[in-house]
Motif scaffolding. Structure first.
Motif, PDB file in Angstrom:
ATOM      1  N   VAL A   1     -21.210 -72.119  53.292  1.00 53.57           N
ATOM      2  CA  VAL A   1     -22.130 -71.421  53.166  1.00 53.57           C
ATOM      3  C   VAL A   1     -22.690 -71.737  51.801  1.00 53.57           C
ATOM      4  N   ILE A   2     -23.923 -71.899  51.625  1.00 54.71           N
ATOM      5  CA  ILE A   2     -24.507 -72.294  50.304  1.00 54.71           C
ATOM      6  C   ILE A   2     -25.399 -71.327  49.935  1.00 54.71           C
TER       7      ILE A   2
ATOM      8  N   THR B   1     -20.764 -61.768  52.925  1.00 50.46           N
ATOM      9  CA  THR B   1     -20.226 -62.617  54.312  1.00 50.46           C
ATOM     10  C   THR B   1     -19.723 -61.696  55.065  1.00 50.46           C
TER      11      THR B   1
ATOM     12  N   ARG C   1     -16.142 -68.502  35.276  1.00 56.03           N
ATOM     13  CA  ARG C   1     -15.922 -70.123  35.413  1.00 56.03           C
ATOM     14  C   ARG C   1     -16.490 -70.651  34.364  1.00 56.03           C
TER      15      ARG C   1
ATOM     16  N   LEU D   1     -28.695 -67.453  45.241  1.00 62.04           N
ATOM     17  CA  LEU D   1     -27.410 -67.143  44.321  1.00 62.04           C
ATOM     18  C   LEU D   1     -27.750 -68.414  43.379  1.00 62.04           C
TER      19      LEU D   1
ATOM     20  N   TYR E   1     -30.133 -67.175  51.772  1.00 66.07           N
ATOM     21  CA  TYR E   1     -30.009 -66.434  52.682  1.00 66.07           C
ATOM     22  C   TYR E   1     -31.156 -65.965  53.026  1.00 66.07           C
TER      23      TYR E   1
ATOM     24  N   GLY F   1     -17.773 -69.370  51.930  1.00 69.68           N
ATOM     25  CA  GLY F   1     -17.620 -68.784  53.044  1.00 69.68           C
ATOM     26  C   GLY F   1     -17.811 -69.925  54.054  1.00 69.68           C
TER      27      GLY F   1
ATOM     28  N   GLU G   1     -15.113 -65.515  54.825  1.00 70.68           N
ATOM     29  CA  GLU G   1     -15.130 -65.784  53.226  1.00 70.68           C
ATOM     30  C   GLU G   1     -13.939 -66.368  52.690  1.00 70.68           C
ATOM     31  N   LYS G   2     -14.139 -67.409  52.060  1.00 68.40           N
ATOM     32  CA  LYS G   2     -12.737 -68.144  51.440  1.00 68.40           C
ATOM     33  C   LYS G   2     -11.581 -68.340  52.431  1.00 68.40           C
TER      34      LYS G   2
ATOM     35  N   ARG H   1     -12.946 -72.020  48.625  1.00 71.09           N
ATOM     36  CA  ARG H   1     -13.794 -71.725  47.616  1.00 71.09           C
ATOM     37  C   ARG H   1     -15.162 -71.234  48.145  1.00 71.09           C
TER      38      ARG H   1
ATOM     39  N   TYR I   1     -27.420 -80.726  46.603  1.00 69.89           N
ATOM     40  CA  TYR I   1     -26.881 -79.675  46.027  1.00 69.89           C
ATOM     41  C   TYR I   1     -26.255 -79.848  44.754  1.00 69.89           C
TER      42      TYR I   1
HETATM   43  C1  G1P Z   1     -20.505 -67.263  47.128  1.00 71.45           C
HETATM   44  C2  G1P Z   1     -20.134 -66.607  48.490  1.00 71.45           C
HETATM   45  C3  G1P Z   1     -19.702 -67.572  49.389  1.00 71.45           C
HETATM   46  C4  G1P Z   1     -20.581 -69.014  49.386  1.00 71.45           C
HETATM   47  C5  G1P Z   1     -20.737 -69.451  47.821  1.00 71.45           C
HETATM   48  C6  G1P Z   1     -21.893 -70.415  47.821  1.00 71.45           C
HETATM   49  O1  G1P Z   1     -19.215 -67.220  46.703  1.00 71.45           O
HETATM   50  O2  G1P Z   1     -19.410 -65.653  48.367  1.00 71.45           O
HETATM   51  O3  G1P Z   1     -19.635 -67.447  50.850  1.00 71.45           O
HETATM   52  O4  G1P Z   1     -19.895 -69.993  49.956  1.00 71.45           O
HETATM   53  O5  G1P Z   1     -21.143 -68.386  47.276  1.00 71.45           O
HETATM   54  O6  G1P Z   1     -21.933 -70.614  46.231  1.00 71.45           O
HETATM   55  P1  G1P Z   1     -19.020 -67.369  44.993  1.00 71.45           P
HETATM   56  O7  G1P Z   1     -19.474 -68.660  44.413  1.00 71.45           O
HETATM   57  O8  G1P Z   1     -19.484 -66.281  44.470  1.00 71.45           O
HETATM   58  O9  G1P Z   1     -17.465 -67.287  44.767  1.00 71.45           O
END
Ligand code: G1P
Length: 271
Positions: A202-203, A230, A15, A129, A206, A169, A189-190, A167, A252
């Protein structure tokens, strides 16, 4: 006690192309400092003792960044620059806390988590993340306090625009605990706009139970042909495991997209 944190870093960062064609997105500077250092600082400030980086051979540059002792020593022999000395000490401090494990094929966040199984010592651990920066408030620290009171899993939550639910969870709430916390009934998820149970997303923070590994071992691929954390969480909830959603304070910043990445430097500059 939450003493260990894991950070999945093996993603390809498509991305953020072309910035990521030869460089790891987590090392891209955000207001003059690699994004990953904000995440490490959040962990250290939340009293995390060990941070496990899940990288891939393609992301070896991350290991080098934290492990480049010889390079610094040679420079410092010749120069006594105070700023470089301070930065080197900081990198050394980080390096002492970081352990590296490998996920060489990007099969999804769930698969990344599974790679850390043999290193996790306690019943619960933290996952962050790296695309998700939260400023003005230490979200991990707040979630650890919630964990201490409830002795169960906690995940960060934020209201998002309905148009963007596919986009993230997305949570379905069971009941409110108080203004900022709720019990999670389900998480998807998505989902599509029509099937999303809410706009609570979901951010990437966890607190997960060690039990998640049992689910991950048998976790089938989901959306986008990836193994999602997820989906494993969802199965634990069905088994009766308690999960709390925490609507975090603080701001955020989505550093996983080009626009978000550019904006994040501006936001941090304003602090
Ligand atoms: C991941 C998770 C998703 C969450 C998101 C937050 O998605 O799978 O559930 O809401 O991070 O940033 P990704 O960003 O890898 O697509």
């Amino acid at each position: 006690m939450i003493r260990q944190a894991i950070i999945p870093l093996a993603g390809l960062g498509t991305r953020l192309l072309p910035l990521t064609s030869v460089f790891a997105k987590e090392l891209l500077p955000i207001n003059g400092k690699p994004g990953i250092e904000y995440i490490i600082d959040e962990c250290i400030d939340a009293n995390i003792k060990e941070i496990i980086f899940i990288i891939s051979k393609k992301k070896a540059i991350i290991r080098k960044y934290f492990n480049n002792d010889k390079f610094y020593k040679n420079i410092l022999k010749k120069k006594k620059d105070k700023r470089i000395r301070k930065e080197y000490k900081k990198i050394q401090k980080y390096n002492k806390k970081i352990k590296f494990v490998y996920q060489n094929s990007p099969k999804g966040t769930g698969d990344a988590v599974l790679k850390t199984q043999k290193y996790i010592k306690d019943n619960f651990f933290l996952m962050l993340l790296p695309d998700d920066l939260i400023i003005k408030r230490n979200c991990s620290k707040d979630m650890i306090s919630i964990y201490k009171k409830n002795k169960c899993s906690v995940m960060a939550s934020m209201k998002v625009n309905k148009k963007t639910v596919n986009r993230w969870g997305i949570y379905s709430k069971k009941s409110n605990i108080n203004k900022n916390n709720f019990f999670i009934k389900d998480v998807i998820e998505k989902p599509s706009i029509n099937s999303a149970p809410s706009t609570n997303a979901v951010i990437g923070r966890y607190i997960l139970p060690k039990k998640i590994f049992t689910k991950l071992k048998s976790q089938k691929k989901g959306k986008g042909d990836e193994i999602h954390i997820t989906d494993a969480i969802r199965r634990l909830i069905i088994d009766g495991e308690k999960f709390i959603g925490h609507s975090f304070k603080g701001k955020y910043l989505d550093c996983g997209t080009l626009n978000g990445y550019i904006k994040s430097s501006q936001e941090i500059y304003k602090l």
